[in-house]
Design a protein around this motif. Sequence first.
Motif, PDB file in Angstrom:
ATOM      1  N   GLU A  61       0.598  -1.098   0.066  1.00 45.53           N
ATOM      2  CA  GLU A  61      -0.099   0.058  -0.050  1.00 45.53           C
ATOM      3  C   GLU A  61       0.901   0.691  -0.621  1.00 45.53           C
ATOM      4  O   GLU A  61      -0.158   2.360  -0.661  1.00 45.53           O
ATOM      5  CB  GLU A  61      -1.078   0.098   1.107  1.00 45.53           C
ATOM      6  N   LEU A  64       1.839   3.231  -5.593  1.00 46.44           N
ATOM      7  CA  LEU A  64       0.827   3.926  -5.500  1.00 46.44           C
ATOM      8  C   LEU A  64       0.652   2.752  -7.393  1.00 46.44           C
ATOM      9  O   LEU A  64       1.190   1.522  -7.313  1.00 46.44           O
ATOM     10  CB  LEU A  64       1.011   5.114  -7.028  1.00 46.44           C
ATOM     11  N   SER A  66       0.927   2.813 -10.455  1.00 46.11           N
ATOM     12  CA  SER A  66       2.315   3.394 -11.303  1.00 46.11           C
ATOM     13  C   SER A  66       3.467   2.750 -10.821  1.00 46.11           C
ATOM     14  O   SER A  66       3.871   2.089 -11.689  1.00 46.11           O
ATOM     15  CB  SER A  66       2.142   4.671 -11.438  1.00 46.11           C
ATOM     16  N   GLU A  68       5.239   3.598  -8.273  1.00 46.90           N
ATOM     17  CA  GLU A  68       5.544   4.642  -7.877  1.00 46.90           C
ATOM     18  C   GLU A  68       5.663   4.563  -6.381  1.00 46.90           C
ATOM     19  O   GLU A  68       4.206   4.038  -5.578  1.00 46.90           O
ATOM     20  CB  GLU A  68       5.771   6.138  -8.658  1.00 46.90           C
ATOM     21  N   ASN A  70       4.440   5.806  -2.784  1.00 48.33           N
ATOM     22  CA  ASN A  70       3.110   7.400  -2.132  1.00 48.33           C
ATOM     23  C   ASN A  70       4.411   7.822  -1.278  1.00 48.33           C
ATOM     24  O   ASN A  70       4.100   7.706  -0.184  1.00 48.33           O
ATOM     25  CB  ASN A  70       2.005   6.332  -1.895  1.00 48.33           C
TER      26      ASN A  70
END
Length: 209
Positions: A61, A64, A66, A68, A70
């Motif tokens: 979690e 992201l 994508s 990438e 967060n």
Amino acid sequence: MSNRHPLKVGLTGGIGSGKSAAASLFAALGVDVVDSDVVARQVVEPGEAALDEIALRFGPEILLASGELNRRALREIIFNDPEQKRWLEALLHPLIRARTVQALDSSSSAYVILVSPLLFESGQDALVDTVVVVDVDEAHQLDRTSARDEVDARQVRSIMATQLAAEARRARADYLIDNRGDLGALESQVASLHRKLLALAQMREKGAE
């Protein structure tokens, strides 16, 4: 002078001081610029080992969709947990330092600039030969940052509180740029300082021969 060992110049200043504007002007004069914030983002890009370690520790979690990082979620975690912050710093700081050194040493310009908002606070001043401080008064810092980032004065002051006091920063500067004026005044000071730094780089090259 070998391109592997150019004169290294640290460029720093408080939030809203105009570091980025000054760095852009130096770059326009043909000077290589290494941005510590950019390097810090690079070491946690998808495909980097550090991002895999962060995901293992904090769970998927923290990424992201994508793939990438967060960053907002990670900031919230470390803001509320000093132990996790220490773990993250122990992971990232050596990587950031190594990549920064590599970037500085690979410069091909007469001198190279390391832009770092926390040059002194992070110990990155040890990586450079001389330091330029972009200096403004608190009123300018508040006005410029509030206008640029659309944040209130309280938030700006909280960020300023994490940075070295302006007096202490000025005391550790080898060169000062007074950025209370307009862009033209900044351009003039950068051009003048560029000539001084070129001369310093040439002196350093002759001394190494």
